[in-house]
Structures are given as structure tokens and as C-alpha cells.
Design a protein around this motif. Structure first.
Motif, PDB file in Angstrom:
ATOM      1  N   UNK A  78       0.857  -1.190   0.000  1.00 33.36           N
ATOM      2  CA  UNK A  78       0.000   0.000   0.000  1.00 33.36           C
ATOM      3  C   UNK A  78       0.890   1.236   0.000  1.00 33.36           C
ATOM      4  N   UNK A  79       0.740   2.055  -1.035  1.00 34.34           N
ATOM      5  CA  UNK A  79       1.584   3.232  -1.198  1.00 34.34           C
ATOM      6  C   UNK A  79       0.771   4.473  -0.835  1.00 34.34           C
ATOM      7  N   UNK A  80       1.228   5.200   0.188  1.00 39.56           N
ATOM      8  CA  UNK A  80       0.482   6.345   0.725  1.00 39.56           C
ATOM      9  C   UNK A  80       0.263   7.416  -0.328  1.00 39.56           C
ATOM     10  N   UNK A  81      -0.984   7.802  -0.496  1.00 38.42           N
ATOM     11  CA  UNK A  81      -1.310   8.915  -1.377  1.00 38.42           C
ATOM     12  C   UNK A  81      -1.276   8.613  -2.855  1.00 38.42           C
ATOM     13  N   UNK A  82      -0.813   7.448  -3.258  1.00 35.68           N
ATOM     14  CA  UNK A  82      -0.769   7.107  -4.683  1.00 35.68           C
ATOM     15  C   UNK A  82      -2.172   6.740  -5.161  1.00 35.68           C
ATOM     16  N   UNK A  83      -2.482   7.111  -6.394  1.00 34.95           N
ATOM     17  CA  UNK A  83      -3.781   6.789  -6.991  1.00 34.95           C
ATOM     18  C   UNK A  83      -3.554   5.894  -8.202  1.00 34.95           C
ATOM     19  N   UNK A  84      -4.633   5.501  -8.836  1.00 32.11           N
ATOM     20  CA  UNK A  84      -4.521   4.660 -10.031  1.00 32.11           C
ATOM     21  C   UNK A  84      -3.727   5.363 -11.126  1.00 32.11           C
ATOM     22  N   UNK A  85      -3.756   6.695 -11.132  1.00 34.93           N
ATOM     23  CA  UNK A  85      -3.047   7.463 -12.162  1.00 34.93           C
ATOM     24  C   UNK A  85      -1.544   7.557 -11.878  1.00 34.93           C
ATOM     25  N   UNK A  86      -1.156   7.349 -10.617  1.00 34.77           N
ATOM     26  CA  UNK A  86       0.261   7.433 -10.255  1.00 34.77           C
ATOM     27  C   UNK A  86       0.946   6.098 -10.556  1.00 34.77           C
ATOM     28  N   UNK A  87       2.016   6.161 -11.303  1.00 32.70           N
ATOM     29  CA  UNK A  87       2.754   4.929 -11.610  1.00 32.70           C
ATOM     30  C   UNK A  87       3.750   4.648 -10.494  1.00 32.70           C
ATOM     31  N   UNK A  88       3.561   3.515  -9.832  1.00 23.58           N
ATOM     32  CA  UNK A  88       4.493   3.076  -8.801  1.00 23.58           C
ATOM     33  C   UNK A  88       5.379   2.016  -9.453  1.00 23.58           C
ATOM     34  N   UNK A  89       6.646   2.304  -9.558  1.00 23.73           N
ATOM     35  CA  UNK A  89       7.544   1.361 -10.215  1.00 23.73           C
ATOM     36  C   UNK A  89       7.821   0.133  -9.370  1.00 23.73           C
ATOM     37  N   UNK A  90       8.226  -0.936 -10.046  1.00 22.92           N
ATOM     38  CA  UNK A  90       8.602  -2.154  -9.336  1.00 22.92           C
ATOM     39  C   UNK A  90       9.536  -2.985 -10.208  1.00 22.92           C
ATOM     40  N   UNK A  91      10.263  -3.863  -9.541  1.00 21.53           N
ATOM     41  CA  UNK A  91      11.098  -4.858 -10.205  1.00 21.53           C
ATOM     42  C   UNK A  91      11.040  -6.105  -9.340  1.00 21.53           C
ATOM     43  N   UNK A  92      10.554  -7.203  -9.908  1.00 17.34           N
ATOM     44  CA  UNK A  92      10.378  -8.441  -9.145  1.00 17.34           C
ATOM     45  C   UNK A  92      10.996  -9.581  -9.950  1.00 17.34           C
ATOM     46  N   UNK A  93      11.870 -10.348  -9.301  1.00 20.06           N
ATOM     47  CA  UNK A  93      12.550 -11.450  -9.993  1.00 20.06           C
ATOM     48  C   UNK A  93      12.987 -12.509  -8.998  1.00 20.06           C
TER      49      UNK A  93
END
Length: 198
Positions: A78-93
Motif C-alpha cells: 500500500x503506497x500512501x497517497x498514490x492513486x490509479x493514475x500514479x505509476x508506482x515502479x517495481x522490479x520483481x525477480x
């Protein structure tokens, strides 16, 4: 005459048994259909290769939680204040060994395979420096208990380094997984098997 009566009685009994069998078969059909629907194949075509998304910013991480589902186990950031329009980056491997960002120290993670998860949401507020998520290096995630999960085996907080939070997720084996963002959340689902059924 007596033989005829006996034969007739046998035919009536056989017909009744046949009707009962047909009725029972008819009654089982909806249940069988329901059972077949429950046994429908789960989606597992996600693959086990690296998944990435570029960030639009670095909003603080609020919490990490997990849940069990019919076809997969789920971890949610859960990212505080982020909305569907905000791109939260990730890298999973998948990795053979989890190394802590910044220090390079090895972090032991239980399970048959390890997912190295990086989410572009630090565990602190970049503006104030105040802590937004209480993770501690090498320790299990606070408030997260994966006991009894079908796929998840262990969680370890790696670090919060250069605007990203790192988590080690120990899973039963190298299984298919997917990652997506939805309205201020980054979601990691790991399938129960390569050919899972509900």
C-alpha cells in the motif's frame, strides 16, 4: 400364474431401481457441474521471469499485507497517497540469494525459491525523513504471518535505499507470478502451482 406374478414383480422392482438410479443421476448432475466448475484450471500463464514497471515518482510506503486466494497467495504494497493514475515502479525477480540493497549483505530467506521485490516507495517520507513503514533489515515483515499459506513460506525486509523498498519473499518453489498496480497498490500474486486448480 405364480411365475408370471413373480416375473412381473421383478420387472416392477427393476424399473423402480432404474428410475431411482436415473433420478439420482439427474440429481448428481448439477453437483457434478458445480464440482467441475470449482475444479476449473487457475490462470498460471504468468511465467516466472522478471517483471518491471518504471516509476513516475517515489511516494512513501504505508503498509505491506498478504492474503490467501483459491489459486495464489498475494502480497500487497500500500503506497500512501498514490492513486490509479500514479505509476508506482517495481522490479520483481527470482534470485538464488537475497542481497541487501546498499550493503550487499546476504539475507537468509526460507523456502524453496526467493522473489527479490523492489517497489519504488521508500519506507520513509522523502520530504520529512520520517518513517512511513517500520521494516527492519533482515527481519520478518511487521504484522505479516504467512503460516499455513500454500505458496508463501517467509518474508524478510531488505532495505529502503535510493527511493525503493526491498523485500525478500520466500516461496515453496519457483512458481509463476504476476505483478500489477491498482489504485495506489502494487500487488504480487504467486500461483500455487504451474497447473493449479481451484
Amino acid at each position: 400364474m405364480r411365475r408370471w406374478g413373480t416375473a412381473l414383480a421383478a420387472m416392477v422392482l427393476a424399473g423402480g431401481a432404474l428410475a431411482a438410479t436415473a433420478g439420482a443421476a439427474g440429481a448428481v448432475t448439477p453437483a457434478a457441474a458445480k464440482s467441475a466448475a470449482k475444479a476449473a484450471a487457475c490462470e498460471t500463464g504468468w511465467g516466472s521471469g522478471e517483471k518491471t514497471a518504471q516509476p513516475a515518482g517515489h511516494t512513501p510506503l504505508g503498509s505491506i499485507r498478504t492474503g490467501r486466494h483459491a489459486c495464489y497467495d498475494r502480497m500487497v504494497f500500500d503506497v500512501k497517497g498514490a492513486t490509479a493514475a500514479d505509476r508506482v515502479g517495481y522490479r520483481v525477480a527470482y534470485v538464488d540469494t537475497l542481497y541487501q540493497d546498499g550493503s550487499g549483505e546476504e539475507i537468509p530467506v526460507g523456502g524453496g525459491a526467493i522473489l527479490d521485490i523492489h517497489v519504488a516507495a521508500p519506507s520513509y517520507d522523502p520530504g520529512t525523513g520520517g518513517e512511513s513503514y517500520p521494516g527492519r533489515a533482515r527481519k520478518p515483515l511487521p504484522g505479516v504471518d504467512v503460516t499455513g499459506y500454500q505458496t508463501f513460506r517467509d518474508t524478510r525486509f531488505g532495505a529502503s535505499f535510493e527511493g525503493e523498498t526491498q523485500v525478500g519473499l520466500g516461496v515453496r518453489a519457483r512458481l509463476p507470478f504476476r505483478v500489477f498496480q491498482t489504485d495506489g497498490r502494487v500487488v504480487v500474486d504467486v500461483a500455487h502451482s504451474w497447473n493449479a486448480v481451484r
